[in-house]
Scaffold this active site. Structure first.
Site, PDB file in Angstrom:
ATOM      1  N   SER A   1       0.844  -1.194   0.000  1.00 19.64           N
ATOM      2  CA  SER A   1       0.000   0.000   0.000  1.00 19.64           C
ATOM      3  C   SER A   1       0.886   1.254   0.000  1.00 19.64           C
ATOM      4  O   SER A   1       2.104   1.156  -0.010  1.00 19.64           O
ATOM      5  CB  SER A   1      -0.873   0.005   1.253  1.00 19.64           C
ATOM      6  N   MET A   2       0.265   2.409   0.021  1.00 20.42           N
ATOM      7  CA  MET A   2       1.036   3.641   0.214  1.00 20.42           C
ATOM      8  C   MET A   2       1.654   3.620   1.613  1.00 20.42           C
ATOM      9  O   MET A   2       1.123   2.973   2.515  1.00 20.42           O
ATOM     10  CB  MET A   2       0.129   4.864   0.058  1.00 20.42           C
TER      11      MET A   2
ATOM     12  N   THR B   1       9.295   2.294  -2.354  1.00 17.10           N
ATOM     13  CA  THR B   1      10.347   3.041  -3.049  1.00 17.10           C
ATOM     14  C   THR B   1      11.652   2.979  -2.263  1.00 17.10           C
ATOM     15  O   THR B   1      12.732   2.844  -2.845  1.00 17.10           O
ATOM     16  CB  THR B   1       9.907   4.493  -3.284  1.00 17.10           C
TER      17      THR B   1
ATOM     18  N   GLU C   1       6.589   3.190  -9.258  1.00 18.46           N
ATOM     19  CA  GLU C   1       5.184   3.544  -9.508  1.00 18.46           C
ATOM     20  C   GLU C   1       4.636   2.781 -10.719  1.00 18.46           C
ATOM     21  O   GLU C   1       3.943   3.334 -11.572  1.00 18.46           O
ATOM     22  CB  GLU C   1       5.028   5.056  -9.719  1.00 18.46           C
TER      23      GLU C   1
ATOM     24  N   GLN D   1       2.291   0.845 -11.148  1.00 14.69           N
ATOM     25  CA  GLN D   1       0.832   0.783 -11.331  1.00 14.69           C
ATOM     26  C   GLN D   1       0.316   1.826 -12.316  1.00 14.69           C
ATOM     27  O   GLN D   1      -0.744   1.659 -12.897  1.00 14.69           O
ATOM     28  CB  GLN D   1       0.114   0.915  -9.978  1.00 14.69           C
TER      29      GLN D   1
ATOM     30  N   CYS E   1      -1.287   0.482   9.957  1.00  8.79           N
ATOM     31  CA  CYS E   1      -2.637   1.038   9.868  1.00  8.79           C
ATOM     32  C   CYS E   1      -2.702   2.345  10.674  1.00  8.79           C
ATOM     33  O   CYS E   1      -2.393   2.355  11.861  1.00  8.79           O
ATOM     34  CB  CYS E   1      -3.671   0.050  10.388  1.00  8.79           C
TER      35      CYS E   1
ATOM     36  N   CYS F   1      -5.611   1.918  13.529  1.00  9.54           N
ATOM     37  CA  CYS F   1      -5.541   1.046  14.717  1.00  9.54           C
ATOM     38  C   CYS F   1      -4.127   0.590  15.067  1.00  9.54           C
ATOM     39  O   CYS F   1      -3.917  -0.048  16.094  1.00  9.54           O
ATOM     40  CB  CYS F   1      -6.447  -0.170  14.531  1.00  9.54           C
TER      41      CYS F   1
ATOM     42  N   CYS G   1     -10.156  -1.918   9.120  1.00  8.18           N
ATOM     43  CA  CYS G   1     -10.320  -0.457   9.163  1.00  8.18           C
ATOM     44  C   CYS G   1     -10.617   0.099   7.765  1.00  8.18           C
ATOM     45  O   CYS G   1     -11.341   1.080   7.625  1.00  8.18           O
ATOM     46  CB  CYS G   1      -9.086   0.214   9.747  1.00  8.18           C
TER      47      CYS G   1
HETATM   48 ZN    ZN Z   1      -6.614  -0.975  11.360  1.00  2.00          ZN
END
Ligand code: ZN
Length: 197
Positions: free
Chosen positions: A18-19, A24, A90, A92, A146, A149, A181
Site C-alpha cells: 500500500s502507500m 520506493t 510507480e 501501477q 494502519c 488502529c 479499518c
Molecule cells: Zn486498522
C-alpha cells in the site's frame, strides 16, 4: 529481507504494498546495492508522477535516486542502453504493455526491479500490477502500519470522496489501513455519499 540471487541470467522482481509501506525505499536500497556491485543501473518512472521531483525517484523518507521519466512502457526499451539492472517505480501507473517490456528485458539478462501499488483506493488490483506479480520470479510484499488502529496495513484508504483512481497526493488524501479499518472506512464513505445524493 531480499537477498540478490547469484546468477548472470535476467529475472523480474516486484516490490508491492500500500502507500506508506516503504516500496520506493526498498527499491532504492536494492538499486544502491547494485551500484556497490559496480553494475550499470537505470531507473524509470511514469512521466505522470511529479509529486516530489521531475526527474529523480524520491521515497517518502527523502532518499533519492536519479531516474528517467517515460510516458509509455515501450519507451523504457529506447533508454535502457547497456544497463544490467533496471528499476521501475510507480509501476501501477504504466500501461498494460509493461509486463511484456519486463519479460523482454529479463530475456536479455537484465535484472528488473519493479515497485508499485498492488491495489487502488477501492481495494482492487491496480493497472498492470497483477500481471507483473504473475510473471515475476520474486515478490516482496511490504506492509505499512494502519493509521487507524496501529495494525499491519495492506490497503490504501482515500479519505476524500470522489471517483478518480489516479490522483497524486499525500497524507492529506490517503491513509494506510488494515483490512477491517479499510472496510469500515469504505462503509462510512458510502453512507456519506448516499446522504449527499
Ligand atoms: Zn486498522
Amino acid at each position: 529481507m531480499f537477498v540478490e540471487p547469484r546468477t548472470e541470467k535476467g529475472w523480474v522482481e516486484v516490490i508491492c504494498g500500500s502507500m506508506f509501506s516503504g516500496k520506493t525505499e526498498e527499491l532504492i536500497r536494492r538499486i544502491n546495492r547494485a551500484k556497490i556491485a559496480n553494475q550499470k543501473v537505470r531507473v524509470f518512472k511514469p512521466a505522470i508522477d511529479i509529486r516530489y521531483d521531475q526527474v529523480d525517484v524520491v521515497s517518502h523518507k527523502e532518499s533519492r535516486i536519479e531516474s528517467i521519466p517515460v510516458s509509455s512502457s515501450k519507451e523504457i526499451l529506447n533508454h535502457v542502453g547497456t544497463a544490467e539492472v533496471v528499476g521501475i517505480d510507480e509501476a501501477q501507473f504504466f500501461d498494460y504493455e509493461l509486463p511484456e517490456v519486463c519479460n523482454k528485458l529479463a530475456e536479455k539478462k537484465v535484472r528488473v526491479i519493479i515497485a508499485g501499488l498492488d491495489m487502488d483506493f477501492k481495494g482492487l488490483p491496480f493497472g498492470p500490477m497483477p500481471t507483473l506479480l504473475a510473471i515475476s520470479e520474486y515478490v516482496t510484499k511490504v506492509h505499512a502500519i494502519c493509521m487507524n488502529c496501529g495494525g499491519i496495513a495492506g490497503y490504501t484508504f482515500k479519505k476524500v470522496l470522489n471517483d478518480q483512481t489516479v490522483e497524486l497526493g499525500e497524507k492529506e488524501l490517503y491513509e494506510a489501513r488494515c483490512r477491517s479499518c479499510f472496510n469500515e472506512g469504505m462503509a462510512l464513505l458510502k453512507d456519506q455519499m448516499r446522504l449527499n445524493l
